[in-house]
Scaffold this active site. Structure first.
Site, PDB file in Angstrom:
ATOM      1  N   LEU A 211      28.034  45.018  31.480  1.00  0.00           N
ATOM      2  CA  LEU A 211      28.834  45.170  32.699  1.00  0.00           C
ATOM      3  C   LEU A 211      29.809  46.342  32.605  1.00  0.00           C
ATOM      4  O   LEU A 211      30.123  46.968  33.595  1.00  0.00           O
ATOM      5  CB  LEU A 211      29.599  43.879  32.990  1.00  0.00           C
ATOM      6  CG  LEU A 211      28.778  42.811  33.710  1.00  0.00           C
ATOM      7  CD1 LEU A 211      29.632  41.598  33.984  1.00  0.00           C
ATOM      8  CD2 LEU A 211      28.215  43.344  35.015  1.00  0.00           C
ATOM      9  N   CYS A 212      30.279  46.618  31.376  1.00  0.00           N
ATOM     10  CA  CYS A 212      31.271  47.690  31.279  1.00  0.00           C
ATOM     11  C   CYS A 212      30.637  49.052  31.566  1.00  0.00           C
ATOM     12  O   CYS A 212      31.288  49.935  32.107  1.00  0.00           O
ATOM     13  CB  CYS A 212      31.937  47.671  29.909  1.00  0.00           C
ATOM     14  SG  CYS A 212      30.772  47.473  28.592  1.00  0.00           S
ATOM     15  N   THR A 213      29.347  49.208  31.219  1.00  0.00           N
ATOM     16  CA  THR A 213      28.656  50.454  31.569  1.00  0.00           C
ATOM     17  C   THR A 213      28.553  50.565  33.080  1.00  0.00           C
ATOM     18  O   THR A 213      28.791  51.613  33.671  1.00  0.00           O
ATOM     19  CB  THR A 213      27.231  50.470  30.980  1.00  0.00           C
ATOM     20  OG1 THR A 213      27.330  50.486  29.573  1.00  0.00           O
ATOM     21  CG2 THR A 213      26.471  51.681  31.435  1.00  0.00           C
ATOM     22  N   SER A 216      32.054  51.480  34.306  1.00  0.00           N
ATOM     23  CA  SER A 216      32.742  52.726  33.953  1.00  0.00           C
ATOM     24  C   SER A 216      31.836  53.950  33.947  1.00  0.00           C
ATOM     25  O   SER A 216      32.242  55.013  34.376  1.00  0.00           O
ATOM     26  CB  SER A 216      33.433  52.576  32.599  1.00  0.00           C
ATOM     27  OG  SER A 216      32.496  52.165  31.632  1.00  0.00           O
ATOM     28  N   LEU A 361      28.041  48.650  22.881  1.00  0.00           N
ATOM     29  CA  LEU A 361      27.799  47.601  23.879  1.00  0.00           C
ATOM     30  C   LEU A 361      26.445  47.786  24.552  1.00  0.00           C
ATOM     31  O   LEU A 361      25.756  46.814  24.863  1.00  0.00           O
ATOM     32  CB  LEU A 361      28.909  47.584  24.932  1.00  0.00           C
ATOM     33  CG  LEU A 361      30.308  47.228  24.440  1.00  0.00           C
ATOM     34  CD1 LEU A 361      31.215  46.886  25.602  1.00  0.00           C
ATOM     35  CD2 LEU A 361      30.289  46.071  23.458  1.00  0.00           C
TER      36      LEU A 361
END
Lengths: 457, 197
Positions: A211-213, A216, A361
């Protein structure tokens, strides 16, 4: 003759004499004790009351199993009715588990079915412990991982802490179908390969992005679509109340439009309505005959386990109806270092020395044995990135673009590489996993893709 | 009742190599394997805490703050009861998780001064699952739910603050007034009157 007598006469034929495939301690059921066991004692849990669940429930009830429980959190939809034959049009919107239990009891009055209209993960270990066998017709890998880990955790060992006490082993019979292909499997927790032992055999889903990819650094059109559906939808006015319904064209359109906006903002091309549909639902048609085959195979395994009239499947079978009727059995082996039923060793991941936390990640999201999409990573007890709770996510998010080598101290040093022991948890992982991250000189390491990631020998 | 015993026998007869390996490990209880075992235990404990923290059920009624974001073993949970005597207040609790978690429960102290039968002046909290009824299958969320329950249904029969317990039983209206008075005072003076850690 009433249905019960018909049913038992068929069962008499099966249980009345031995055969070449009978289990080693099969005894002919001269005193009806096996039939009594099936009828009054053997408690079977059916997890999932969808297409497979309906087949399983029907077959089990017709075999004479009369102490059934069924769990499903879902409600009945119009599109279910062509194959989920325990449901009728007026049942739409009602609990699948409850309607299935009622329908089955109407057709097989001797059968007692208890419905549980809940998420399977909210049921306690004590609930699962009451069953002799659990049979699952689930639609996700995550749910199977959870159920498998729960059943493995229920096995108690004898005082050497190694030998499982067989009376605490609850077999899991797992079925799955996709279009014209299906599979059935018998798992004897701690005695045979568990679901987690062979997790890497599943192909990766297209949607395995951390989700962070997505939040961001989106790079692909799929990232934008996934961001719109997984992040923006839950924040939207309609999304606050209900999860995205991928069968609602209006909602798909909404996701498509948000994905286009995001793609434009990041200069990414290729977001189309068709791709949006493809990402949101991996459209595979459901085939009733496949479900019937696999549901029956699973019910038969339950019958074998309960009566020993034949040796159970060892331990997996594939069915492929696309080219004739093709069935292939395969014996999976236990993994000694399985994260759930073995003694897990840290998983070794090789990354270039310049790798950032974000790179790590992405690797754990795409790794066949981890599939961690909302990972949290901790070094000793210092969090590097925590997906939740919000306070920690905010505090650790700044670490994402930083290089791992700059964030971690005191690695154990080998000649040309740095090694770090990290711990990973993720909502999809039953227990979490230790990682041994090895940072190598750029020329020594390939880009961090799946094939550079290897297990420790 | 399932005839798994037969399966197991067959497995043993088949000369299962993995069983032999397992037995070997148990037999050689030398220093190395003991050290490995305790490392494995510490790792399992850390993984469990990490997982429990990511699952913390935060909402508009429960918040979690980490004074030091580099230390997962110390954090502050604030609870806001939606109804009952304590409605509308924020009650803060300091959590300290021991290295033996989840075999030992976290240590929990109340940081907010509150007139409550089960919380005393020193911030000790009387909640069964924090002591005698703690089990490793319980999680941090179990404690969060327990604390919320404590404010919805204070237990006068098992009083830690005797005065509050007796007042709740004998004069509920007066009890309610005292609770409100304490909450006002706490709100007015804010963190300054709260206990330090």
């Amino acid at each position: 003759m009433d249905t019960l007598a018909v049913k038992w006469s068929a069962m008499d034929r099966l249980l009345g004499h031995s055969g070449p495939f009978a289990g080693s301690d099969f005894v002919t059921d001269d005193d009806d004790s096996v039939k009594q066991f099936i009828r009054y004692e053997c408690r079977v849990l059916v997890v999932g009351a969808g297409a497979l669940g309906c087949e399983m429930l029907k077959s089990l009830a017709m075999c004479g199993f009369s102490q059934l429980h069924v769990v499903d959190v879902d409600t009945i939809d119009l599109s279910n009715l062509n194959r989920q034959f325990l449901f009728r049009e007026p049942d739409m919107g009602q609990s699948k588990a409850e309607v299935a239990a009622r329908a089955l009891q109407r057709r097989v009055p001797s059968c007692r079915v208890q419905a549980h209209h809940v998420d399977l993960t909210t049921l306690t270990p004590e609930f699962y412990r009451q069953f002799h066998v659990v049979v699952a017709g689930l639609d996700s890998i995550e749910a199977r991982r959870w159920l498998n880990a729960t059943l493995v955790s229920l096995v108690q060992c004898e005082h050497d802490a190694e030998t499982p006490d067989p009376s605490t082993v609850i077999p899991m019979v797992d079925g799955g179908t996709e279009g014209l292909a299906g599979q059935a499997r018998v798992i004897l927790p701690r005695l045979s390969a568990c679901f987690e032992c062979t997790l890497s055999l599943f192909p990766m889903e297209a949607r395995a992005f951390p989700l962070c990819t997505l939040a961001s650094t989106p790079r692909l059109p799929e990232h934008c679509i996934e961001y719109a559906s997984a992040v923006l939808w839950p924040q939207s006015e309609r999304g606050r109340d209900a999860p995205l319904d991928v069968h609602d064209p209006g909602q798909v359109q909404w996701v498509y439009e948000r994905a286009v906006e995001r793609a434009e903002a990041f200069g990414i091309g290729g977001v189309t309505y068709a791709l949006t549909l493809g990402v949101l639902r991996g459209v595979v048609p459901a085939v009733a005959s496949t479900n019937a085959m696999i549901g029956s195979a699973c019910a038969l395994e339950v019958l074998k386990l309960a009566t020993h009239l034949a040796r159970p499947l060892n331990d997996w079978m594939a069915y492929n109806g696309a080219h004739g009727v093709y069935v292939y059995p395969f014996a999976n082996e236990r993994r000694p270092d399985c994260a759930v039923c073995g003694r897990p060793a840290p998983l070794r991941l090789r990354l270039p020395r310049s790798a950032t936390l974000n790179d790590l990640l992405e690797v754990v999201a795409a790794h066949a044995e981890l599939r961690a999409r909302r990972p949290s990573i901790v070094s000793d007890s210092r969090p590097l990135y925590m997906a939740t709770p919000p306070a920690l996510q905010e505090a650790t998010r700044v670490n994402l673009p930083k290089r791992l080598a700059d964030q971690l101290q005191l690695p154990s040093r080998a000649a040309d590489r740095l090694e770090y022991l990290l711990s990973l948890t993720d909502p999809s992982m039953p227990l979490g996993r230790q990682l041994l991250v090895v940072l190598e000189e750029a020329d020594a390491a390939q880009p961090a893709t799946d094939d550079t990631v290897e297990r420790e020998a | 009742m399932l005839k798994l015993a037969a399966l197991k026998k067959k497995k043993e007869a088949g000369g299962g190599t993995e069983r032999a390996g397992g037995d070997g490990t148990t037999a050689s209880a030398d220093g190395v394997s003991v050290a490995n075992a305790s490392n494995a235990l510490a790792a399992a404990s850390r993984l469990r805490l990490q997982r429990d923290i990511t699952e913390l059920d935060v909402s508009d009624r429960v918040s979690v703050q980490f004074p030091d974001a580099n230390d997962l073993t110390r954090f502050v949970v604030a609870v806001r009861p939606p109804e009952g005597h304590y409605r509308g207040g924020w009650f803060r609790f300091a959590f300290e998780v021991p290295p033996t978690y989840p075999h030992a429960p976290p240590r929990v102290r109340c940081l907010t001064r509150v007139f409550h039968p089960n919380i005393d002046e020193q911030g000790n909290v009387c909640l069964n699952i924090l002591r005698e009824e703690w089990k490793p299958v319980l999680s941090l969320n179990s404690i969060l739910y327990g604390l919320q329950h404590l404010f919805l249904e204070p237990n006068a029969e098992d009083g830690l603050n005797r005065e509050a317990a007796q007042l709740l039983m004998s004069h509920p209206n007066e009890f309610r007034a005292r609770v409100t008075q304490w909450m006002r005072r706490e709100a007015a003076t804010g963190a300054s009157s709260s206990r330090g850690r």
